[in-house]
Write a protein that holds these residues in place. Structure first.
Motif, PDB file in Angstrom:
ATOM      1  N   ALA A   1       3.238  19.865 -16.717  1.00 51.18           N
ATOM      2  CA  ALA A   1       2.573  21.158 -16.876  1.00 51.18           C
ATOM      3  C   ALA A   1       3.588  22.289 -16.893  1.00 51.18           C
ATOM      4  N   MET A   2       4.582  22.171 -16.028  1.00 56.18           N
ATOM      5  CA  MET A   2       5.620  23.201 -15.999  1.00 56.18           C
ATOM      6  C   MET A   2       6.364  23.255 -17.314  1.00 56.18           C
ATOM      7  N   LYS A   3       6.687  22.059 -17.787  1.00 58.31           N
ATOM      8  CA  LYS A   3       7.414  22.019 -19.062  1.00 58.31           C
ATOM      9  C   LYS A   3       6.602  22.652 -20.171  1.00 58.31           C
ATOM     10  N   GLN A   4       5.318  22.360 -20.111  1.00 57.76           N
ATOM     11  CA  GLN A   4       4.454  22.915 -21.142  1.00 57.76           C
ATOM     12  C   GLN A   4       4.424  24.439 -21.063  1.00 57.76           C
ATOM     13  N   THR A   5       4.359  24.922 -19.808  1.00 57.29           N
ATOM     14  CA  THR A   5       4.357  26.382 -19.639  1.00 57.29           C
ATOM     15  C   THR A   5       5.642  26.994 -20.183  1.00 57.29           C
ATOM     16  N   ILE A   6       6.749  26.346 -19.873  1.00 57.40           N
ATOM     17  CA  ILE A   6       8.023  26.871 -20.350  1.00 57.40           C
ATOM     18  C   ILE A   6       8.075  26.886 -21.871  1.00 57.40           C
ATOM     19  N   ASP A   7       7.585  25.779 -22.434  1.00 54.31           N
ATOM     20  CA  ASP A   7       7.600  25.720 -23.901  1.00 54.31           C
ATOM     21  C   ASP A   7       6.754  26.822 -24.493  1.00 54.31           C
ATOM     22  N   GLU A   8       5.589  27.019 -23.885  1.00 58.78           N
ATOM     23  CA  GLU A   8       4.725  28.070 -24.416  1.00 58.78           C
ATOM     24  C   GLU A   8       5.387  29.426 -24.277  1.00 58.78           C
ATOM     25  N   TYR A   9       6.033  29.600 -23.119  1.00 58.79           N
ATOM     26  CA  TYR A   9       6.711  30.877 -22.902  1.00 58.79           C
ATOM     27  C   TYR A   9       7.799  31.096 -23.925  1.00 58.79           C
ATOM     28  N   GLN A  10       8.559  30.044 -24.147  1.00 58.25           N
ATOM     29  CA  GLN A  10       9.635  30.193 -25.115  1.00 58.25           C
ATOM     30  C   GLN A  10       9.116  30.376 -26.515  1.00 58.25           C
TER      31      GLN A  10
ATOM     32  N   ILE B   1       0.844  -1.204   0.000  1.00 54.85           N
ATOM     33  CA  ILE B   1       0.000   0.000   0.000  1.00 54.85           C
ATOM     34  C   ILE B   1       0.875   1.249   0.000  1.00 54.85           C
ATOM     35  N   SER B   2       1.949   1.234   0.783  1.00 53.05           N
ATOM     36  CA  SER B   2       2.845   2.396   0.766  1.00 53.05           C
ATOM     37  C   SER B   2       3.368   2.639  -0.633  1.00 53.05           C
ATOM     38  N   ASN B   3       3.719   1.552  -1.302  1.00 50.97           N
ATOM     39  CA  ASN B   3       4.223   1.714  -2.664  1.00 50.97           C
ATOM     40  C   ASN B   3       3.166   2.272  -3.590  1.00 50.97           C
ATOM     41  N   GLU B   4       1.949   1.813  -3.404  1.00 52.76           N
ATOM     42  CA  GLU B   4       0.880   2.349  -4.252  1.00 52.76           C
ATOM     43  C   GLU B   4       0.726   3.848  -4.019  1.00 52.76           C
ATOM     44  N   ILE B   5       0.794   4.239  -2.751  1.00 56.46           N
ATOM     45  CA  ILE B   5       0.664   5.671  -2.456  1.00 56.46           C
ATOM     46  C   ILE B   5       1.833   6.424  -3.078  1.00 56.46           C
ATOM     47  N   CYS B   6       3.026   5.859  -2.974  1.00 56.72           N
ATOM     48  CA  CYS B   6       4.180   6.509  -3.603  1.00 56.72           C
ATOM     49  C   CYS B   6       3.993   6.625  -5.107  1.00 56.72           C
ATOM     50  N   CYS B   7       3.434   5.577  -5.705  1.00 51.56           N
ATOM     51  CA  CYS B   7       3.182   5.644  -7.150  1.00 51.56           C
ATOM     52  C   CYS B   7       2.253   6.786  -7.483  1.00 51.56           C
ATOM     53  N   LYS B   8       1.245   6.938  -6.659  1.00 53.30           N
ATOM     54  CA  LYS B   8       0.308   8.027  -6.932  1.00 53.30           C
ATOM     55  C   LYS B   8       0.995   9.371  -6.796  1.00 53.30           C
ATOM     56  N   LYS B   9       1.846   9.496  -5.793  1.00 52.52           N
ATOM     57  CA  LYS B   9       2.584  10.755  -5.644  1.00 52.52           C
ATOM     58  C   LYS B   9       3.439  11.023  -6.859  1.00 52.52           C
ATOM     59  N   LEU B  10       4.097   9.982  -7.331  1.00 53.83           N
ATOM     60  CA  LEU B  10       4.965  10.158  -8.495  1.00 53.83           C
ATOM     61  C   LEU B  10       4.162  10.584  -9.702  1.00 53.83           C
ATOM     62  N   GLU B  11       3.006   9.948  -9.865  1.00 52.57           N
ATOM     63  CA  GLU B  11       2.173  10.336 -11.002  1.00 52.57           C
ATOM     64  C   GLU B  11       1.812  11.802 -10.921  1.00 52.57           C
ATOM     65  N   TYR B  12       1.489  12.240  -9.714  1.00 52.34           N
ATOM     66  CA  TYR B  12       1.085  13.624  -9.555  1.00 52.34           C
ATOM     67  C   TYR B  12       2.241  14.566  -9.844  1.00 52.34           C
ATOM     68  N   VAL B  13       3.389  14.219  -9.309  1.00 57.39           N
ATOM     69  CA  VAL B  13       4.559  15.083  -9.540  1.00 57.39           C
ATOM     70  C   VAL B  13       4.891  15.141 -11.020  1.00 57.39           C
ATOM     71  N   LEU B  14       4.792  13.974 -11.674  1.00 58.12           N
ATOM     72  CA  LEU B  14       5.065  13.961 -13.105  1.00 58.12           C
ATOM     73  C   LEU B  14       4.102  14.871 -13.844  1.00 58.12           C
ATOM     74  N   PHE B  15       2.862  14.815 -13.410  1.00 58.13           N
ATOM     75  CA  PHE B  15       1.885  15.670 -14.060  1.00 58.13           C
ATOM     76  C   PHE B  15       2.249  17.133 -13.876  1.00 58.13           C
ATOM     77  N   GLN B  16       2.648  17.481 -12.658  1.00 56.22           N
ATOM     78  CA  GLN B  16       3.022  18.872 -12.413  1.00 56.22           C
ATOM     79  C   GLN B  16       4.228  19.270 -13.264  1.00 56.22           C
ATOM     80  N   LEU B  17       5.183  18.367 -13.331  1.00 61.42           N
ATOM     81  CA  LEU B  17       6.376  18.690 -14.115  1.00 61.42           C
ATOM     82  C   LEU B  17       6.029  18.857 -15.588  1.00 61.42           C
TER      83      LEU B  17
END
Lengths: 692, 85
Positions: free
Chosen positions: B73-82, B55-71
């Motif tokens: 989005a950030m990358k997308q913002t940077i690309d748009e900015y550039q 279960i801890s691993n599953e929760i960690c997986c979910k965190k990773l998915e979320y962080v990846l999503f945020q990253l």
């Protein structure tokens, strides 16, 4: 001595027969023993102990002919035995029958013999008479007649044997086989054996093939089961196996390492999963659709942008795609199939955990712990208010319909709609200025969900010694005791997060317009505290300017010219603590009561005043604003607070009635002009009183 | 089979071939058996069967998915900015 026997069997009278013929052709089962009666000179032959062959010598004048008459021994002979054991004896013969049988025993042989002798004499006379007229066939005729007699005796004997009355055949020796017969017999037996072996071979081949197939099927099943056994607990129930046709394997998903086992020891119906066989004999797990539920979190009135559905798809695959699995199974290899089964089991396992989480939250919600304020409850749905008019909900939804449920919930919620219009308007207004803004004041709902699951898992499922030593996330053990439980902690954290987001927005507002102000965020590792620092880097032009501005006054007070000022903003729950270092010593404290809803505007102007502060070297004098919306004169009441420089802790605690080393003077409500003039006075006072 | 039933006796090569085939099959069986036994010994049941850490691993997986999503989005913002720059 050649014996001529005359046998009388059953009253038949025979001529004498050649004994050699008898002995040569048949072996009789009777036992022939010779008795010679010394007195009478009679010879007795014992015959099967049932017959008594009486051989008696005839009259001496008949040149040694023996006459034999067989008498049945006077034994009551058993006729037959019936099935029930009753014995049947022949009926006693009547007197007439006895007489007849006796008459039969009379031997008329002598009479016959006399006749024969007479005939022979006649013939001899005839032959002597016409010796010359002897027929050339006479001897042959005589031989034939003799042969005829012997044959008739033999035939009679055979008939007796057939009737099974007196004698039985003991055995017949086989005729010696001809040489080619031996080989052909051998060939036939060899061919028969070959045929039998061929049939056996065919049978064995069939059985082997069937066995191979069976083994292949079972190998597939058990291979898959063994791979699952590495990750899941596979158990066997033999009683269930006897009842159904399968082997009774189950997968037990219940976690018995619960910390609080007394509270959560009820396994759900999902925790025991039966392992079935599918049509091809392979392992199959059949779950009813939508049996998996997952935890869902959200803020009421806030439509959150979820993480895209690709991530959610991984979770819902098991329940939705079970129907298509059957069709695709042939195209899937065993490895992929096992991976899919793993995924399914993972989902069920997570669903069980989410159920337990929800149950625990429910239990805590009704234990009246700090920070928990239940405003609505439905089946699988819990709604809480966390202050500032924010409401959140936690629900259990079936895995496939997670996102639809969110919209449905926000539409037919029973609690008050959160009036965030003012807040949103402000956001949008400022957005029009073209400055980058954080769109939503609320944290991402997915992250809240994950956080909730994590704290429940850490608290309830991890043994005490394995808990990570994070200082900020310490949660008190049992709910209902002093201090907030898990749910209370969660709600307080969320409330803080929302508030600190707003603070951050304000700080960003302040900083973004001024090029020499820099904002830095400090991580606090505490879920209910946030901290930022604003750096004020005074540009050289202002430093050297001899203006009457406030900042130059500051510099004149000091010998050293400081060009960098740092202000620290710390938010604890919903209390803001502003503190400055460097030349302007700033302590100003803002307190908000948590009931006010429309305090946003006031907050803004408080923060905007941040750079305008008072200093004192050594002792600090601070102007403290107490925001109280219920004050009829206006919201802010000002206090003048003086404290010792020896206090190391710059943070003033909230309690206004505490602090022995403080001196407070209540100034009351001040208008803006009065406030400004007061500040100026204090500045000049500080400039003058610098030396002490 | 017919060769074996030859009245003059089967030829030597024939017998040799048969024996060779038989020994080869025996060797294959032994190799397979050895592999099976080795894998059976290496297998440890319930090796990764710890439900709470899962279960801890599953929760960690979910965190990773979320962080990846945020990253992302950030990358997308940077690309748009550039892109706009």
């Amino acid at each position: 001595m050649a014996f001529y026997y005359r046998t009388s069997l059953r009253g038949h009278i025979y001529q004498s027969i050649n004994p050699e013929i008898l002995r040569a052709k048949w072996t009789f089962p009777f036992y022939i023993s010779e008795f010679r009666n010394a007195e009478t000179g009679l010879l007795f032959l014992g015959l099967n102990s049932k017959f008594f062959l009486q051989i008696f010598r005839e009259n001496k004048n008949m040149d040694g002919n023996l006459e034999i008459s067989l008498d049945k021994l006077p034994i009551k002979r058993l006729d037959s035995i019936e099935e029930n054991g009753v014995e049947r004896y022949p009926s006693d013969s009547s007197y007439d029958e006895k007489r007849v049988s006796l008459i039969r025993r009379i031997d008329f042989a002598w009479a016959v013999e006399d006749d024969e002798e007479r005939e022979r004499k006649k013939r001899q006379k005839k032959s002597s008479k016409d010796a010359s007229a002897t027929w050339q066939w006479q001897s042959m005729v005589e031989n034939l007649q003799l042969a005829h007699q012997e044959l008739s005796v033999i035939i009679d004997l055979i008939n007796t044997v057939e009737a099974n009355d007196a004698v039985t055949v003991a055995g017949m020796t086989r005729p010696k086989p001809l040489p080619n017969e031996v080989l052909s017999d051998l060939a036939v037996s060899a061919a028969t054996k070959l045929q039998c072996y061929r049939q056996l071979g065919k049978y064995f081949k069939q059985s082997a093939k069937a066995l191979e197939e069976q083994i292949a099927r079972e190998a597939r099943f058990y291979g898959a089961l063994i791979r699952l056994q590495q990750n899941w607990k596979v158990k066997r129930q033999r009683l269930a196996a006897a009842a159904s046709s399968s082997e009774g394997f189950i997968i037990d998903l219940f976690d018995n390492s619960l910390y609080d086992s007394a509270a959560m020891c009820r396994p759900s119906s999902l925790s025991t999963i039966r392992v079935d066989h599918d049509s091809a004999g392979m392992l199959a797990i059949n779950l009813p659709p939508n049996s998996c539920r997952s935890l869902h979190f959200g803020f009421l009135g806030v439509h959150s942008a979820d993480i895209p559905k690709e991530l959610g798809k991984i979770r819902t695959r098991g329940s939705v795609e079970q129907h298509t699995r059957e069709h695709e199974k042939e195209s899937m290899s065993d490895d992929e199939y096992i991976k899919e089964t793993h995924t399914l089991l993972r989902e069920v396992h997570q669903s069980i955990f989410d159920d337990q989480v929800f149950e625990m939250l429910n239990r805590e919600a009704f234990n009246q712990s700090i920070g928990v304020n239940v405003t609505g409850i439905r089946e699988n749905y819990l709604q809480l208010s966390i202050g500032q008019g924010n409401t959140l909900f936690i629900s259990l939804v079936p895995s496939s319909k997670g996102d639809d449920q969110d919209a449905a919930n926000t539409q037919d919620s029973e609690s008050a709609i959160v009036p965030l219009d003012s807040f949103d308007n402000v956001k949008f207004e400022e957005g029009k200025h073209g400055t980058p803004k954080r769109k939503w004041g609320f944290p991402n709902r997915t992250s809240c969900e994950i956080y909730l699951q994590q704290i429940v898992h850490e608290h309830a499922f991890v043994k005490a010694k394995d808990k990570p030593n994070l200082s900020g996330t310490r949660v008190s053990g049992q709910s209902g005791k002093d201090g907030p439980g898990l749910l209370g902690h969660f709600c307080l954290s969320l409330a803080h997060r929302i508030f600190s987001n707003r603070v951050l927005v304000e700080l960003e507002n302040v900083v973004c317009r001024v090029p020499y102000l820099h904002l830095m965020t400090h991580p606090t590792w505490h879920s209910q505290a946030s901290s930022w620092t604003i750096f004020l880097k005074v540009p050289q032009s202002i430093l050297h300017a001899e203006s009457q501005s406030l900042k130059s006054d500051f510099q004149n007070m000091k010998d050293a010219v400081k060009s960098q000022f740092r202000t620290k903003v710390v938010v604890n729950d919903d209390r803001i603590n502003v503190e400055g270092e460097g030349a302007p010593n700033v302590v100003s404290l803002f307190k908000r009561s948590s009931e006010n809803i429309s305090s946003v505007n006031k907050y803004e102007c408080d923060l905007a005043d941040l750079p305008v502060i008072i200093l004192l070297q050594g002792d600090t004098v601070s102007l403290v604003a107490h925001v109280n919306p219920e004050d009829i004169k206006g919201g802010i009441a000002w206090w003048l607070v003086m404290e010792d420089g020896s206090t190391d802790d710059w943070k003033l605690q909230m309690d206004m009635y505490d602090g022995a080393s403080e001196y407070r003077k209540f100034l009351g409500h001040l208008t803006l002009d009065v406030l400004y003039s007061t500040l100026m006075d204090l500045v000049s006072l500080c400039g003058g009183g610098r030396n002490h | 089979m017919d060769e074996l039933a030859n009245p003059t006796g089967p030829r030597k090569e024939f017998i040799n071939n048969h024996c060779r085939e038989f020994m080869k099959m025996i060797k294959d069986i032994q190799v397979t058996l050895r592999d099976e036994i080795k894998s059976a010994c290496e297998y440890r049941p319930f090796e990764k069967c710890d439900y709470s850490s899962r279960i801890s691993n599953e929760i960690c997986c979910k965190k990773l998915e979320y962080v990846l999503f945020q990253l992302d989005a950030m990358k997308q913002t940077i690309d748009e900015y550039q892109a706009t720059v």
